[in-house]
Design a protein around this motif. Sequence first.
Motif, PDB file in Angstrom:
ATOM      1  N   TYR A 221       0.843  -1.196   0.000  1.00 34.11           N
ATOM      2  CA  TYR A 221       0.000   0.000   0.000  1.00 34.11           C
ATOM      3  C   TYR A 221       0.880   1.249   0.000  1.00 34.11           C
ATOM      4  O   TYR A 221       0.659   2.200  -0.763  1.00 34.11           O
ATOM      5  N   GLU A 222       1.870   1.241   0.885  1.00 29.66           N
ATOM      6  CA  GLU A 222       2.752   2.404   0.993  1.00 29.66           C
ATOM      7  C   GLU A 222       3.605   2.564  -0.262  1.00 29.66           C
ATOM      8  O   GLU A 222       3.741   3.667  -0.797  1.00 29.66           O
ATOM      9  N   SER A 223       4.205   1.476  -0.720  1.00 32.16           N
ATOM     10  CA  SER A 223       5.077   1.545  -1.888  1.00 32.16           C
ATOM     11  C   SER A 223       4.340   2.115  -3.092  1.00 32.16           C
ATOM     12  O   SER A 223       4.843   3.004  -3.791  1.00 32.16           O
ATOM     13  N   PHE A 224       3.131   1.622  -3.331  1.00 33.70           N
ATOM     14  CA  PHE A 224       2.331   2.097  -4.461  1.00 33.70           C
ATOM     15  C   PHE A 224       1.996   3.576  -4.298  1.00 33.70           C
ATOM     16  O   PHE A 224       2.076   4.364  -5.257  1.00 33.70           O
ATOM     17  N   SER A 225       1.654   3.979  -3.087  1.00 27.24           N
ATOM     18  CA  SER A 225       1.293   5.380  -2.831  1.00 27.24           C
ATOM     19  C   SER A 225       2.494   6.305  -3.014  1.00 27.24           C
ATOM     20  O   SER A 225       2.356   7.429  -3.508  1.00 27.24           O
ATOM     21  N   TYR A 226       3.684   5.827  -2.630  1.00 29.97           N
ATOM     22  CA  TYR A 226       4.869   6.667  -2.740  1.00 29.97           C
ATOM     23  C   TYR A 226       5.268   6.927  -4.192  1.00 29.97           C
ATOM     24  O   TYR A 226       5.964   7.909  -4.482  1.00 29.97           O
ATOM     25  N   LEU A 254       6.493  16.442   2.962  1.00 29.62           N
ATOM     26  CA  LEU A 254       6.155  16.074   4.333  1.00 29.62           C
ATOM     27  C   LEU A 254       4.661  15.777   4.474  1.00 29.62           C
ATOM     28  O   LEU A 254       4.266  14.791   5.112  1.00 29.62           O
ATOM     29  N   ILE A 255       3.839  16.598   3.864  1.00 28.14           N
ATOM     30  CA  ILE A 255       2.394  16.403   3.972  1.00 28.14           C
ATOM     31  C   ILE A 255       1.961  15.123   3.266  1.00 28.14           C
ATOM     32  O   ILE A 255       1.227  14.299   3.830  1.00 28.14           O
ATOM     33  N   ILE A 260       0.084   9.700   4.075  1.00 29.73           N
ATOM     34  CA  ILE A 260      -0.040   8.305   3.636  1.00 29.73           C
ATOM     35  C   ILE A 260       0.336   7.372   4.773  1.00 29.73           C
ATOM     36  O   ILE A 260      -0.361   6.392   5.067  1.00 29.73           O
ATOM     37  N   ARG A 261       1.440   7.677   5.428  1.00 31.74           N
ATOM     38  CA  ARG A 261       1.882   6.840   6.543  1.00 31.74           C
ATOM     39  C   ARG A 261       0.833   6.830   7.650  1.00 31.74           C
ATOM     40  O   ARG A 261       0.533   5.775   8.234  1.00 31.74           O
ATOM     41  N   PHE A 262       0.265   7.989   7.951  1.00 28.05           N
ATOM     42  CA  PHE A 262      -0.760   8.103   8.992  1.00 28.05           C
ATOM     43  C   PHE A 262      -1.956   7.207   8.662  1.00 28.05           C
ATOM     44  O   PHE A 262      -2.488   6.510   9.533  1.00 28.05           O
TER      45      PHE A 262
END
Length: 309
Positions: A221-226, A254-255, A260-262
């Motif tokens: 999820y994170e990798s795709f979002s990044y 930062l935002i 995404i992490r949040f």
Amino acid sequence: MHTLKFDWNPITGIDIVGNFKLHFYSLMWVVAFVVGWYIMKRIFTKEKISLDYLDPLFIYTVLATMIGARLGHVLFYQSELIKDDFFSIFLPFSFKNGFEFTGFQGLASHGAAIGIIIGMYLYRKKYNYKSLLWVLDRVVISVASGAVFIRIGNFINSEIIGKVTESSFGVRFIQDYYYKSQVTQLTGIKDVQKAYNAVTNNPQFAELLEQVPYRHPAQLYESFSYIFVFLILWYFYSKTSKRDQTGFLFGLFLILLWTIRFVVERVKEPQGDEYINWLGLNTGQWLSVPFILLGLYFMFVYKSKTAVK
């Protein structure tokens, strides 16, 4: 809806000699840094900055990232290492139960972010050709691209896993579920990877395998979002005048990244033994809030918005 559920039981590296293993996770870090170097080279060339400043920037970034990520993990998630196995904080070995090569098995992205900011400050003090925020506005583009590969490495390692899910995107992380000692005891096979494969392929252990729950592949999820964080930053840098608004790209990074992490933290299992759960928010979410607020400040409040010379 077509289900995307699958079992995940990969080899995580190549045995070299003794306990030393070339981990694919480590290779993902190498890829992240190399791709980041090429992105910064393109930026330096585009803006006619001497490439003599590039390699020192690369060295500062690598050291700041790794030191910050390691210390961040220890301070935020595994502070018991300070007392129980102090030298394993700085060395890729465990000394608690004899001598064992382990690699650095705990790296925290919040610590890496702090480390990079400090590292860029120290770099700017030595190489005074642009402002600190000029450097940060551009380095974060490389950092965003690197984050994509780091999370892929986490997925390969079956670490930072998600919570149990009944959704169509569930993954069974075989290697995470079975503790090494348990698997080797069940199979009688000392080699951990072979033991995992035996559990997966031997009908004798079919019932044990069925007990493994499907979990959110939070790393993916994170990798795709990044990927989108990188593309958005690159768009604003290369296609708009926002690259000349000091601090804007840094704040946007930062935002985007920490929001995404949040969000993804809501489907992650808690990390480490020392995690918090205040007002329904866990450690990773609380640590993300200051970065988001800092990003808002640099995007909308910071006053030095003159063009970069």
